[in-house]
Design a protein around this motif. Structure first.
Motif, PDB file in Angstrom:
ATOM      1  N   TRP A 169      15.017   1.056 -12.241  1.00  0.00           N
ATOM      2  CA  TRP A 169      14.292   2.047 -11.358  1.00  0.00           C
ATOM      3  C   TRP A 169      12.776   2.030 -11.453  1.00  0.00           C
ATOM      4  O   TRP A 169      12.003   2.245 -10.561  1.00  0.00           O
ATOM      5  CB  TRP A 169      14.806   3.285 -11.708  1.00  0.00           C
ATOM      6  CG  TRP A 169      14.321   4.420 -10.936  1.00  0.00           C
ATOM      7  CD1 TRP A 169      13.127   5.204 -11.049  1.00  0.00           C
ATOM      8  CD2 TRP A 169      14.833   4.933  -9.584  1.00  0.00           C
ATOM      9  NE1 TRP A 169      13.040   6.205  -9.911  1.00  0.00           N
ATOM     10  CE2 TRP A 169      14.181   6.004  -9.158  1.00  0.00           C
ATOM     11  CE3 TRP A 169      15.963   4.662  -8.681  1.00  0.00           C
ATOM     12  CZ2 TRP A 169      14.089   6.563  -7.946  1.00  0.00           C
ATOM     13  CZ3 TRP A 169      16.076   5.262  -7.715  1.00  0.00           C
ATOM     14  CH2 TRP A 169      15.324   6.223  -7.296  1.00  0.00           C
ATOM     15  N   ARG A 170      12.299   1.950 -12.740  1.00  0.00           N
ATOM     16  CA  ARG A 170      10.843   2.181 -12.878  1.00  0.00           C
ATOM     17  C   ARG A 170       9.833   1.530 -12.118  1.00  0.00           C
ATOM     18  O   ARG A 170       8.788   2.065 -11.827  1.00  0.00           O
ATOM     19  CB  ARG A 170      10.674   2.099 -14.480  1.00  0.00           C
ATOM     20  CG  ARG A 170      11.332   2.942 -15.437  1.00  0.00           C
ATOM     21  CD  ARG A 170      10.851   2.587 -16.836  1.00  0.00           C
ATOM     22  NE  ARG A 170      11.512   3.369 -17.582  1.00  0.00           N
ATOM     23  CZ  ARG A 170      11.696   3.409 -18.999  1.00  0.00           C
ATOM     24  NH1 ARG A 170      10.873   2.270 -19.747  1.00  0.00           N
ATOM     25  NH2 ARG A 170      12.502   4.438 -19.542  1.00  0.00           N
ATOM     26  N   PRO A 171      10.108   0.278 -11.763  1.00  0.00           N
ATOM     27  CA  PRO A 171       8.744  -0.414 -11.075  1.00  0.00           C
ATOM     28  C   PRO A 171       8.656  -0.009  -9.617  1.00  0.00           C
ATOM     29  O   PRO A 171       7.753  -0.297  -8.885  1.00  0.00           O
ATOM     30  CB  PRO A 171       9.249  -1.825 -11.006  1.00  0.00           C
ATOM     31  CG  PRO A 171      10.616  -2.140 -12.135  1.00  0.00           C
ATOM     32  CD  PRO A 171      10.937  -0.631 -12.149  1.00  0.00           C
ATOM     33  N   TRP A 172       9.542   0.824  -9.132  1.00  0.00           N
ATOM     34  CA  TRP A 172       9.724   1.404  -7.779  1.00  0.00           C
ATOM     35  C   TRP A 172       9.042   2.576  -7.746  1.00  0.00           C
ATOM     36  O   TRP A 172       9.706   3.735  -8.011  1.00  0.00           O
ATOM     37  CB  TRP A 172      11.067   1.179  -6.967  1.00  0.00           C
ATOM     38  CG  TRP A 172      11.709  -0.002  -7.123  1.00  0.00           C
ATOM     39  CD1 TRP A 172      12.492  -0.500  -8.499  1.00  0.00           C
ATOM     40  CD2 TRP A 172      11.496  -1.278  -6.488  1.00  0.00           C
ATOM     41  NE1 TRP A 172      12.820  -1.794  -8.148  1.00  0.00           N
ATOM     42  CE2 TRP A 172      12.145  -2.261  -7.156  1.00  0.00           C
ATOM     43  CE3 TRP A 172      10.734  -1.500  -5.535  1.00  0.00           C
ATOM     44  CZ2 TRP A 172      12.255  -3.561  -6.353  1.00  0.00           C
ATOM     45  CZ3 TRP A 172      10.688  -2.865  -4.945  1.00  0.00           C
ATOM     46  CH2 TRP A 172      11.588  -3.722  -5.367  1.00  0.00           C
ATOM     47  N   ARG A 173       7.717   2.624  -7.283  1.00  0.00           N
ATOM     48  CA  ARG A 173       7.021   3.877  -7.249  1.00  0.00           C
ATOM     49  C   ARG A 173       6.952   4.615  -5.918  1.00  0.00           C
ATOM     50  O   ARG A 173       6.754   3.938  -4.927  1.00  0.00           O
ATOM     51  CB  ARG A 173       5.602   3.776  -7.610  1.00  0.00           C
ATOM     52  CG  ARG A 173       5.390   3.353  -9.195  1.00  0.00           C
ATOM     53  CD  ARG A 173       4.114   3.073  -9.593  1.00  0.00           C
ATOM     54  NE  ARG A 173       3.080   2.197  -8.610  1.00  0.00           N
ATOM     55  CZ  ARG A 173       1.975   2.075  -8.555  1.00  0.00           C
ATOM     56  NH1 ARG A 173       1.401   2.859  -9.594  1.00  0.00           N
ATOM     57  NH2 ARG A 173       1.621   1.354  -7.770  1.00  0.00           N
ATOM     58  N   PRO A 174       7.158   5.971  -5.742  1.00  0.00           N
ATOM     59  CA  PRO A 174       7.116   6.523  -4.513  1.00  0.00           C
ATOM     60  C   PRO A 174       5.667   6.730  -3.980  1.00  0.00           C
ATOM     61  O   PRO A 174       4.686   6.520  -5.005  1.00  0.00           O
ATOM     62  CB  PRO A 174       7.593   7.923  -4.579  1.00  0.00           C
ATOM     63  CG  PRO A 174       8.390   8.123  -5.998  1.00  0.00           C
ATOM     64  CD  PRO A 174       7.675   6.681  -6.933  1.00  0.00           C
ATOM     65  N   TRP A 175       5.293   6.536  -2.619  1.00  0.00           N
ATOM     66  CA  TRP A 175       3.818   7.109  -2.192  1.00  0.00           C
ATOM     67  C   TRP A 175       3.252   8.323  -2.834  1.00  0.00           C
ATOM     68  O   TRP A 175       4.328   9.386  -2.561  1.00  0.00           O
ATOM     69  CB  TRP A 175       3.699   6.957  -1.075  1.00  0.00           C
ATOM     70  CG  TRP A 175       4.131   5.612  -0.294  1.00  0.00           C
ATOM     71  CD1 TRP A 175       5.493   5.130   0.556  1.00  0.00           C
ATOM     72  CD2 TRP A 175       3.239   4.570   0.026  1.00  0.00           C
ATOM     73  NE1 TRP A 175       5.173   3.838   1.079  1.00  0.00           N
ATOM     74  CE2 TRP A 175       3.693   3.357   0.473  1.00  0.00           C
ATOM     75  CE3 TRP A 175       1.845   4.173  -0.458  1.00  0.00           C
ATOM     76  CZ2 TRP A 175       3.262   1.970   0.842  1.00  0.00           C
ATOM     77  CZ3 TRP A 175       1.366   3.024  -0.328  1.00  0.00           C
ATOM     78  CH2 TRP A 175       1.917   2.002   0.428  1.00  0.00           C
ATOM     79  N   ARG A 176       2.240   8.386  -3.347  1.00  0.00           N
ATOM     80  CA  ARG A 176       1.770   9.942  -3.744  1.00  0.00           C
ATOM     81  C   ARG A 176       1.635  10.797  -2.656  1.00  0.00           C
ATOM     82  O   ARG A 176       2.162  11.924  -2.685  1.00  0.00           O
ATOM     83  CB  ARG A 176       0.362   9.663  -4.371  1.00  0.00           C
ATOM     84  CG  ARG A 176      -0.185  10.983  -4.933  1.00  0.00           C
ATOM     85  CD  ARG A 176      -1.468  10.756  -5.725  1.00  0.00           C
ATOM     86  NE  ARG A 176      -1.341  10.007  -6.852  1.00  0.00           N
ATOM     87  CZ  ARG A 176      -0.932  10.636  -7.954  1.00  0.00           C
ATOM     88  NH1 ARG A 176      -0.720  11.696  -8.182  1.00  0.00           N
ATOM     89  NH2 ARG A 176      -0.745   9.537  -9.068  1.00  0.00           N
ATOM     90  N   ILE A 177       1.208  10.163  -1.600  1.00  0.00           N
ATOM     91  CA  ILE A 177       1.031  11.165  -0.154  1.00  0.00           C
ATOM     92  C   ILE A 177       2.497  11.743   0.196  1.00  0.00           C
ATOM     93  O   ILE A 177       2.678  12.573   0.542  1.00  0.00           O
ATOM     94  CB  ILE A 177       0.345  10.316   0.849  1.00  0.00           C
ATOM     95  CG1 ILE A 177       0.072  11.270   1.989  1.00  0.00           C
ATOM     96  CG2 ILE A 177       1.313   9.169   1.429  1.00  0.00           C
ATOM     97  CD1 ILE A 177      -0.728  12.475   1.727  1.00  0.00           C
ATOM     98  N   VAL A 178       3.365  10.652  -0.047  1.00  0.00           N
ATOM     99  CA  VAL A 178       4.876  10.956   0.510  1.00  0.00           C
ATOM    100  C   VAL A 178       5.296  12.125  -0.450  1.00  0.00           C
ATOM    101  O   VAL A 178       6.011  13.425   0.125  1.00  0.00           O
ATOM    102  CB  VAL A 178       5.784  10.006   0.089  1.00  0.00           C
ATOM    103  CG1 VAL A 178       7.261  10.500   0.370  1.00  0.00           C
ATOM    104  CG2 VAL A 178       5.682   9.039   1.412  1.00  0.00           C
ATOM    105  N   LEU A 179       4.926  12.269  -1.818  1.00  0.00           N
ATOM    106  CA  LEU A 179       5.567  13.376  -2.614  1.00  0.00           C
ATOM    107  C   LEU A 179       4.745  14.487  -2.093  1.00  0.00           C
ATOM    108  O   LEU A 179       5.156  15.776  -2.182  1.00  0.00           O
ATOM    109  CB  LEU A 179       5.141  13.085  -3.822  1.00  0.00           C
ATOM    110  CG  LEU A 179       5.866  11.795  -4.537  1.00  0.00           C
ATOM    111  CD1 LEU A 179       5.663  11.425  -6.080  1.00  0.00           C
ATOM    112  CD2 LEU A 179       7.402  12.050  -4.394  1.00  0.00           C
ATOM    113  N   GLU A 180       3.424  14.563  -1.943  1.00  0.00           N
ATOM    114  CA  GLU A 180       2.466  15.669  -1.412  1.00  0.00           C
ATOM    115  C   GLU A 180       3.085  16.336  -0.315  1.00  0.00           C
ATOM    116  O   GLU A 180       3.202  17.454   0.111  1.00  0.00           O
ATOM    117  CB  GLU A 180       1.171  15.198  -1.233  1.00  0.00           C
ATOM    118  CG  GLU A 180       0.308  14.876  -2.610  1.00  0.00           C
ATOM    119  CD  GLU A 180      -0.953  14.483  -2.231  1.00  0.00           C
ATOM    120  OE1 GLU A 180      -1.515  14.601  -1.194  1.00  0.00           O
ATOM    121  OE2 GLU A 180      -1.517  13.879  -3.125  1.00  0.00           O
TER     122      GLU A 180
END
Length: 234
Positions: A169-180
């Motif tokens: 799972w680890r290489p796939w990162r959420p967009w920071r702005i999406v989390l915000e």
């Protein structure tokens, strides 16, 4: 009396009737609807599905006041049904189905009926990947008619997620702005509303907010979300 139609009629009037059910009745209904949904999802024999629906109806009618039970029994026996499905044996009632009751009771999923059901189906048709326990809790998680959870793919920088269980799972990162933005929109409480905001065309831009990810438009996305949730007049 058609048991699927009775369950559909209960779904159509869920907001009014749900408070009548005591905790024991809710637990019983959850168990019976879990069985029914599993049989429908696995293509069980017609007789098995009908029997499971009948058991769920017995639980519903036995838990309601006599007048409400009589009304549902009547609607399940005399109403004209819309949206009947030969594949799932789910005659509808006013645009609702027995599966809608499963979504309401088992998943606490409000996206049911003739108005919200099509929005649910549209959002679920977007590219997604199965939900994983390691997923960031700020991500949008949607569930389908069988209760399977998934993550809309637009939320990730890579644009795709591992589809095999043994892939990491680890290489796939959420967009920071999406989390915000998800946090601003309360995606943990209303994932469908947040997903609809990201994936629908708006008056702010030509396309969808999701289409702007990675384009240097984070400030605009954040501002639009803040404006949406701000109290009137601020």
């Amino acid at each position: 009396m058609n048991p699927f139609a009775v369950l559909a009629a209960f779904a159509a009037d869920w907001n009014r009737l749900a408070p009548v059910l005591d905790p024991a009745a809710r637990r019983s209904l959850r168990g019976r609807l879990t069985e029914l949904r599993s049989l429908i999802a696995n293509g069980a024999a017609v007789s098995d599905r009908e029997s499971a629906a009948g058991r769920a109806v017995d639980g519903v009618l036995g838990s309601l006041p006599a007048d409400e039970a009589a009304r549902l029994r009547h609607e399940g026996g005399t109403a004209r049904f819309a949206g009947a499905s030969a594949a799932t044996l789910e005659p509808g009632f006013q645009g609702y189905s027995a599966i809608d009751l499963c979504l309401l009771v088992l998943d606490d999923n409000p996206m049911v009926g003739p108005d919200l059901g099509p929005i649910r189906d549209r959002l679920l048709a977007e590219p997604s990947t199965p939900w994983h326990l390691a997923a960031d809790p700020r991500l949008i998680v949607l569930s389908d008619r069988n209760g399977r959870k998934s993550l809309p793919l637009f939320q990730f920088e890579a644009g795709a997620m591992p589809r095999q269980p043994r892939q990491t799972w680890r290489p796939w990162r959420p967009w920071r702005i999406v989390l915000e933005v998800n946090t601003l929109l309360g995606a943990d409480r209303d994932p469908w509303g947040a997903a609809d905001w990201w994936l629908s065309r708006t008056t702010w831009w030509e396309g969808t907010p999701a289409a702007l990810l990675g384009g240097g438009r984070d400030t605009e996305l954040r501002g639009a979300a803040e404006a949406l949730v701000a109290p009137d007049g601020e």
